[in-house]
Design a protein around this motif. Structure first.
Motif, PDB file in Angstrom:
ATOM      1  N   LEU A 214      49.771  43.168  51.296  1.00 25.87           N
ATOM      2  CA  LEU A 214      48.388  43.605  51.473  1.00 25.87           C
ATOM      3  C   LEU A 214      47.649  43.438  50.148  1.00 25.87           C
ATOM      4  O   LEU A 214      48.188  43.778  49.089  1.00 25.87           O
ATOM      5  N   VAL A 215      46.425  42.941  50.214  1.00 25.20           N
ATOM      6  CA  VAL A 215      45.648  42.778  48.986  1.00 25.20           C
ATOM      7  C   VAL A 215      44.185  43.066  49.275  1.00 25.20           C
ATOM      8  O   VAL A 215      43.626  42.602  50.274  1.00 25.20           O
ATOM      9  N   GLY A 216      43.560  43.861  48.416  1.00 28.13           N
ATOM     10  CA  GLY A 216      42.135  44.134  48.540  1.00 28.13           C
ATOM     11  C   GLY A 216      41.321  42.874  48.307  1.00 28.13           C
ATOM     12  O   GLY A 216      41.609  42.101  47.383  1.00 28.13           O
ATOM     13  N   GLU A 217      40.312  42.659  49.122  1.00 22.71           N
ATOM     14  CA  GLU A 217      39.518  41.435  48.993  1.00 22.71           C
ATOM     15  C   GLU A 217      38.813  41.356  47.643  1.00 22.71           C
ATOM     16  O   GLU A 217      38.491  40.259  47.170  1.00 22.71           O
ATOM     17  N   ASP A 218      38.583  42.504  47.011  1.00 23.07           N
ATOM     18  CA  ASP A 218      37.907  42.540  45.716  1.00 23.07           C
ATOM     19  C   ASP A 218      38.835  42.942  44.575  1.00 23.07           C
ATOM     20  O   ASP A 218      38.373  43.394  43.513  1.00 23.07           O
TER      21      ASP A 218
END
Length: 269
Positions: A214-218
């Motif tokens: 999982l990775v935050g778009e920002d």
């Protein structure tokens, strides 16, 4: 909350729920185990959940002397051996992910699955390492409070920082980070930023456990491009981008992250 003595210092942890399978949550630099409150609340309905504070963070013991990333791996290994009750689902955010990947390479027998959030398998670039070492130099001189203007945008995305409805949460995190022991976070930062590259070792794994990325778009420190490289390295892994989130996606967009982890774990049964 209970504590366990690991490597000569008390490590604080919390246990919630019960079940035949255990999930272990491992937080990032400058965070604490409460960042996973939403995930623990939801997943403890079906699993036994353990969340712990790394050395120098939360209510765990300080770390005044130099150490390395593999000392944090040792901490997690001993905690799981003592409390895990068999192979676990390991969920690590940022530093927690660095620890989880290296522990997997050392002790694959401890893992049922792996959740990696806002993290990377690479070493820091020379440019990033220079920037972080400059920050640590000033932490040593003046502490972290005067540096929050530089640190907070790295940790939290603009959506979270600017949301009036979440101002109390953001203020609570600022207060917590401001109160961290400057020597502990400097030593911890050195260990994290000087970590080795494990991408090749992960690529060589023939049968890695089921892995969700999982990775935050920002996310700035470990952006989506870094997550894609990790996804390419770990055979069979899943990659999901978390909308409206920076580097602390489990905290910034808790419902999305909780739903993603819940669905992933359901696919492992």
């Amino acid at each position: 909350m209970p504590k366990i003595d690991i490597n000569g210092r008390p490590i604080n942890y919390a246990v919630a729920g019960s079940g035949s399978e255990t999930i272990v949550f491992s937080h990032g630099y400058l965070m604490r185990h409460q960042m996973f409150a939403a995930q623990v609340d939801a997943l403890s309905k079906t699993h036994r959940v353990i969340a712990f504070d790394h050395r120098g963070h939360g209510e765990s013991g300080l770390c005044q002397d130099p150490f390395g990333i593999y000392d944090l791996v040792d901490d997690a290994e001993q905690l799981i051996d003592a409390l895990g009750d068999g192979p676990v689902h390991f969920a690590g955010m940022s530093t927690g992910g660095y620890v989880g990947m290296r522990l997997l390479l050392r002790r694959p027998d401890l893992f049922k699955s792996l959740v990696l959030m806002d993290t990377g398998a690479n070493a820091e670039s020379a440019a990033s390492l220079k920037q972080y070492n400059q920050l640590l130099f000033f932490v040593r001189l003046i502490g972290i409070r005067p540096l929050l203007g530089k640190v907070l945008p790295l940790l939290f995305g603009q959506t979270f920082r600017a949301d009036p409805a979440r101002q109390a949460e953001f203020d609570a995190m600022k207060t917590y980070i401001s109160g961290l022991d400057r020597t502990s976070i400097r030593q911890f930062g050195r260990a994290v930023f000087d970590r080795d590259d494990v991408q090749g070792a992960l690529t060589a794994l023939e049968n890695p456990p089921a892995t969700l990325i999982l990775v935050g778009e920002d996310d700035i420190p470990t952006p989506p491009a870094t997550a894609r490289l990790m996804h390419d390295a770990i055979k069979g892994s899943e990659l999901i981008t978390v909308p409206k989130a920076g580097h602390t996606s489990p905290l910034e967009n808790p419902d999305f992250v909780t739903e993603a982890i819940t669905g992933f774990l359901a696919r492992q049964t």
